[in-house]
Design an enzyme around this catalytic site. Structure first.
Site, PDB file in Angstrom:
ATOM      1  N   HIS A  65       4.548  -6.128 -11.206  1.00 40.97           N
ATOM      2  CA  HIS A  65       4.664  -5.748  -9.799  1.00 40.97           C
ATOM      3  C   HIS A  65       4.030  -6.739  -8.839  1.00 40.97           C
ATOM      4  CE1 HIS A  65       4.914  -3.134  -6.313  1.00 40.97           C
ATOM      5  NE2 HIS A  65       3.611  -3.204  -6.132  1.00 40.97           N
ATOM      6  N   SER A  71       6.500  -4.232  -2.003  1.00 43.59           N
ATOM      7  CA  SER A  71       6.035  -2.895  -2.344  1.00 43.59           C
ATOM      8  C   SER A  71       6.201  -1.996  -1.110  1.00 43.59           C
ATOM      9  CB  SER A  71       4.596  -2.962  -2.863  1.00 43.59           C
ATOM     10  OG  SER A  71       4.214  -1.777  -3.494  1.00 43.59           O
ATOM     11  N   TRP A  72       5.146  -1.300  -0.672  1.00 46.15           N
ATOM     12  CA  TRP A  72       5.270  -0.547   0.585  1.00 46.15           C
ATOM     13  C   TRP A  72       5.686  -1.468   1.722  1.00 46.15           C
ATOM     14  CZ3 TRP A  72       5.861   3.622   3.418  1.00 46.15           C
ATOM     15  CH2 TRP A  72       5.519   3.568   4.779  1.00 46.15           C
ATOM     16  N   GLY A 112       0.841  -1.193   0.000  1.00 40.85           N
ATOM     17  CA  GLY A 112       0.000   0.000   0.000  1.00 40.85           C
ATOM     18  C   GLY A 112       0.875   1.241   0.000  1.00 40.85           C
ATOM     19  N   ASP A 162       8.182  -4.350 -13.636  1.00 44.88           N
ATOM     20  CA  ASP A 162       7.390  -3.733 -12.571  1.00 44.88           C
ATOM     21  C   ASP A 162       7.235  -2.252 -12.899  1.00 44.88           C
ATOM     22  OD1 ASP A 162       6.420  -2.594 -10.194  1.00 44.88           O
ATOM     23  OD2 ASP A 162       7.538  -3.987  -8.931  1.00 44.88           O
TER      24      ASP A 162
END
Length: 323
Positions: A301, A119-120, A52, A273
């Site tokens: 991604h 990711s985050w 996120g 990605d």
């Protein structure tokens, strides 16, 4: 670190599994954090750190770990998923999330754990590990994002070079006069208390990200990003972090790598990605040559891309020797 060649040949996730324990952990008001455990209660602890920010975790995230070996801890970061209140941005920053993870570790009586994030989730995993290196057995990182201004600008404007159709729809979510500052325009709407204002903005933001997350079109992925709770948590909290909590040169996570250089680590990155371009993972791997770096040649991604999925499972399998 464990030999890279000792991992499983398994090509997919482990079977579905239900948690044996769940709970809501009170944080500083008004935040309350959802957590769960599955797998082996006396197994090697491993925590899944979702992306996120704001996306929340799902039952699928338990399945990257062998439940016969790992004590699998999954949680929803403050303001995300099943944590309450949904989409809350007050008191929501990286230091608070790191402290929440520590509070959860102590609450569950865990000494050390494997930290897995994409990711985050890779940002938060690195922030946690560099703050508490003595509590980390190993790191599995995917789709590297370091929450720097250049990466945020790419998300807001750069992805149009590859996904112009998705970007146009994203732009159309705000009036033409405000499109010179997409982040500001969206943040004003996402933080408006009226659902008639914030929900259309949330769906537009989240669907844009979903449409750009896979190498090949995935209607299922896009549909999941359009679900109301996920869209609101993801869009509002993401815009909040992009506005207020960007890592600058003075506190860039790469500058802290010496604190964790000797922790076993695997970095998995999709070549194509578009949400978190490979240039960031490449920079991290050059600063941290001790980490095992794998580029998946036919992936974007999403952790659900087949090549990424299999490499992540191989990483958790290769860490079975950690104690």
């Amino acid at each position: 670190m464990p030999n890279a060649d000792t991992g499983t040949a398994r090509a997919d996730l482990f079977p579905e599994i239900a948690p044996y324990a769940t709970g809501m952990l009170a944080l500083d008001a008004p935040h309350v954090m959802y957590w769960e455990e599955s797998g082996r209660a006396d197994g090697v602890p491993a925590i899944f750190v979702h992306g996120g920010p704001g996306a929340g975790a799902t039952p699928t995230h338990r399945r990257f770990f062998d439940p016969a070996h790992y004590r699998i801890v999954v949680f929803d970061q403050r303001g995300s998923g099943r944590s309450t209140p949904l989409g809350a941005v007050d008191g929501n920053d990286t230091d608070a999330l790191v402290a929440d993870m520590e509070r959860l570790r102590v609450h569950r009586g865990i000494d050390k754990w494997v930290v897995f994030g994409g990711s985050w989730g890779s940002t938060l995993a690195l922030a946690y590990a560099t703050a508490h290196p003595d509590r980390v057995l190993g790191l599995v990182l995917r789709g590297i994002f370091l929450c720097r201004r250049s990466e945020i600008d790419w998300f807001l404007y750069g992805m149009r070079t590859v996904y112009p159709e998705a970007w146009r729809k994203f732009c159309e979510g705000v009036p033409a006069a405000e499109r010179g500052d997409l982040l500001g325009a969206y943040y004003r709407r996402l933080t408006d208390p009226d659902p008639a204002v914030h929900m259309p903005a949330a769906r537009s933001w989240s669907l844009y990200e979903g449409a750009c997350s896979t190498l090949l079109p995935s209607p299922e992925t896009v549909a999941s990003f359009g679900e109301d709770r996920k869209a609101l948590g993801l869009a509002r909290i993401e815009a909040h972090y992009f506005t207020h909590h960007v890592y600058t040169a003075e506190n860039d996570l790469i500058r802290r790598i010496d604190r964790i250089r000797n922790i076993p680590a695997v970095i998995v990155q999709g070549r194509y990605d578009m949400v978190c371009p490979i240039v960031t993972a490449d920079e991290l791997s050059r600063a941290w040559p001790e980490a095992r770096y794998t580029v998946v040649p036919d992936a974007g991604h999403s952790a659900m891309e087949p090549g990424i999925r299999s490499q992540l499972v191989a990483a958790t399998e290769s860490f079975k020797g950690l104690r």
